[in-house]
Write a protein that holds these residues in place. Sequence first.
Motif, PDB file in Angstrom:
ATOM      1  N   UNK A  61       0.819  -1.213   0.000  1.00  0.00           N
ATOM      2  CA  UNK A  61       0.000   0.000   0.000  1.00  0.00           C
ATOM      3  C   UNK A  61       0.855   1.266   0.000  1.00  0.00           C
ATOM      4  N   UNK A  62       1.931   1.267   0.781  1.00  0.00           N
ATOM      5  CA  UNK A  62       2.788   2.461   0.856  1.00  0.00           C
ATOM      6  C   UNK A  62       3.561   2.704  -0.436  1.00  0.00           C
ATOM      7  N   UNK A  63       3.733   1.671  -1.234  1.00  0.00           N
ATOM      8  CA  UNK A  63       4.566   1.766  -2.432  1.00  0.00           C
ATOM      9  C   UNK A  63       3.771   1.469  -3.701  1.00  0.00           C
ATOM     10  N   UNK A  64       2.477   1.792  -3.674  1.00  0.00           N
ATOM     11  CA  UNK A  64       1.537   1.558  -4.767  1.00  0.00           C
ATOM     12  C   UNK A  64       1.342   2.874  -5.512  1.00  0.00           C
ATOM     13  N   UNK A  65       1.545   2.866  -6.824  1.00  0.00           N
ATOM     14  CA  UNK A  65       1.452   4.100  -7.616  1.00  0.00           C
ATOM     15  C   UNK A  65       1.153   3.736  -9.070  1.00  0.00           C
ATOM     16  N   UNK A  66       1.028   4.762  -9.893  1.00  0.00           N
ATOM     17  CA  UNK A  66       0.769   4.565 -11.329  1.00  0.00           C
ATOM     18  C   UNK A  66       1.873   5.224 -12.138  1.00  0.00           C
ATOM     19  N   UNK A  67       2.145   4.646 -13.319  1.00  0.00           N
ATOM     20  CA  UNK A  67       3.105   5.266 -14.228  1.00  0.00           C
ATOM     21  C   UNK A  67       2.371   6.260 -15.136  1.00  0.00           C
ATOM     22  N   UNK A  68       3.114   6.857 -16.065  1.00  0.00           N
ATOM     23  CA  UNK A  68       2.555   7.891 -16.942  1.00  0.00           C
ATOM     24  C   UNK A  68       1.489   7.353 -17.889  1.00  0.00           C
ATOM     25  N   UNK A  69       1.475   6.031 -18.151  1.00  0.00           N
ATOM     26  CA  UNK A  69       0.489   5.426 -19.052  1.00  0.00           C
ATOM     27  C   UNK A  69      -0.729   4.892 -18.302  1.00  0.00           C
ATOM     28  N   UNK A  70      -0.808   5.117 -16.991  1.00  0.00           N
ATOM     29  CA  UNK A  70      -1.954   4.652 -16.216  1.00  0.00           C
ATOM     30  C   UNK A  70      -1.860   3.206 -15.778  1.00  0.00           C
ATOM     31  N   UNK A  71      -0.679   2.611 -15.855  1.00  0.00           N
ATOM     32  CA  UNK A  71      -0.476   1.244 -15.371  1.00  0.00           C
ATOM     33  C   UNK A  71      -0.071   1.331 -13.897  1.00  0.00           C
ATOM     34  N   UNK A  72      -0.794   0.625 -13.042  1.00  0.00           N
ATOM     35  CA  UNK A  72      -0.528   0.650 -11.610  1.00  0.00           C
ATOM     36  C   UNK A  72       0.516  -0.395 -11.259  1.00  0.00           C
ATOM     37  N   UNK A  73       1.332  -0.067 -10.265  1.00  0.00           N
ATOM     38  CA  UNK A  73       2.418  -0.953  -9.879  1.00  0.00           C
ATOM     39  C   UNK A  73       2.705  -0.836  -8.388  1.00  0.00           C
ATOM     40  N   UNK A  74       3.445  -1.812  -7.898  1.00  0.00           N
ATOM     41  CA  UNK A  74       3.992  -1.824  -6.555  1.00  0.00           C
ATOM     42  C   UNK A  74       5.501  -1.746  -6.739  1.00  0.00           C
ATOM     43  N   UNK A  75       6.122  -0.724  -6.148  1.00  0.00           N
ATOM     44  CA  UNK A  75       7.571  -0.586  -6.247  1.00  0.00           C
ATOM     45  C   UNK A  75       8.203  -1.417  -5.136  1.00  0.00           C
ATOM     46  N   UNK A  76       8.715  -2.589  -5.496  1.00  0.00           N
ATOM     47  CA  UNK A  76       9.298  -3.539  -4.559  1.00  0.00           C
ATOM     48  C   UNK A  76      10.822  -3.381  -4.603  1.00  0.00           C
ATOM     49  N   UNK A  77      11.337  -2.475  -3.793  1.00  0.00           N
ATOM     50  CA  UNK A  77      12.759  -2.169  -3.872  1.00  0.00           C
ATOM     51  C   UNK A  77      13.045  -1.603  -5.249  1.00  0.00           C
ATOM     52  N   UNK A  78      14.056  -2.138  -5.946  1.00  0.00           N
ATOM     53  CA  UNK A  78      14.370  -1.589  -7.260  1.00  0.00           C
ATOM     54  C   UNK A  78      13.471  -2.121  -8.383  1.00  0.00           C
ATOM     55  N   UNK A  79      12.622  -3.088  -8.075  1.00  0.00           N
ATOM     56  CA  UNK A  79      11.792  -3.693  -9.128  1.00  0.00           C
ATOM     57  C   UNK A  79      10.371  -3.172  -9.095  1.00  0.00           C
ATOM     58  N   UNK A  80       9.887  -2.760 -10.251  1.00  0.00           N
ATOM     59  CA  UNK A  80       8.502  -2.336 -10.413  1.00  0.00           C
ATOM     60  C   UNK A  80       7.672  -3.570 -10.752  1.00  0.00           C
ATOM     61  N   UNK A  81       6.671  -3.845  -9.906  1.00  0.00           N
ATOM     62  CA  UNK A  81       5.800  -5.003 -10.102  1.00  0.00           C
ATOM     63  C   UNK A  81       4.436  -4.480 -10.543  1.00  0.00           C
ATOM     64  N   UNK A  82       4.127  -4.651 -11.845  1.00  0.00           N
ATOM     65  CA  UNK A  82       2.862  -4.146 -12.368  1.00  0.00           C
ATOM     66  C   UNK A  82       1.694  -4.988 -11.859  1.00  0.00           C
ATOM     67  N   UNK A  83       0.551  -4.327 -11.657  1.00  0.00           N
ATOM     68  CA  UNK A  83      -0.618  -4.927 -11.014  1.00  0.00           C
ATOM     69  C   UNK A  83      -1.725  -5.160 -12.035  1.00  0.00           C
ATOM     70  N   UNK A  84      -2.268  -6.369 -12.011  1.00  0.00           N
ATOM     71  CA  UNK A  84      -3.482  -6.693 -12.764  1.00  0.00           C
ATOM     72  C   UNK A  84      -4.667  -6.218 -11.923  1.00  0.00           C
ATOM     73  N   UNK A  85      -5.562  -5.436 -12.504  1.00  0.00           N
ATOM     74  CA  UNK A  85      -6.719  -4.894 -11.784  1.00  0.00           C
ATOM     75  C   UNK A  85      -8.004  -5.573 -12.241  1.00  0.00           C
TER      76      UNK A  85
END
Length: 180
Positions: A61-85
């Motif tokens: 929850x603290x590291x949940x955000x969206x990129x410029x194209x509207x794809x939501x992700x969880x930033x897990x350390x250095x790796x961006x983990x994209x989320x299926x909604x």
Amino acid sequence: MDDIVKAALKKWPNVPACHGWLALDARGDWYMRDDRIQAAGPFPEVKGSRITHDKLKDFIHRNYAADEQGAWFFQNGPQRVYVELEAAPYVWRLQADPSGPVVIWAHTGTPAHFESAVLDEHGRLFLHTDLGFGVVHSLDMEAAAQAVETGLWPLQELRFAELPGRFGYRLSPQRDLAPG
């Protein structure tokens, strides 16, 4: 975003993104989707393993955000983990307040303020707030119905397929990347 995550991004800036391994359903539950689950079918038809560890959910929850194209992700350390909604980037929880407007907060625990309401062809209620766009949790429809019936939340009707484009989010960054 957590400071430890920011530090990891600086230390390892070019870690490849991960797709298909994390999903959010319409009730605000997170799911891990390993290779076997992904091969068994798309989300939400095949959900995967529900994440129940509270500290892990808080970290997501603290590291949940969206990129410029509207794809939501969880930033897990250095790796961006994209989320299926399943439905939208947020799942709204509501509490009726007799002395004022309905209290709204996201599945992440962040409070939000109402801007508009949308009803889709499946009877699901979505809210656009100052925080973003999301679906109302099914257990909170009584409070939502009161806000709609009293005129606090005028409804707009839209087809579900129109919502991601209209409100700037992507349901499946993984499927969007698929060749085709």
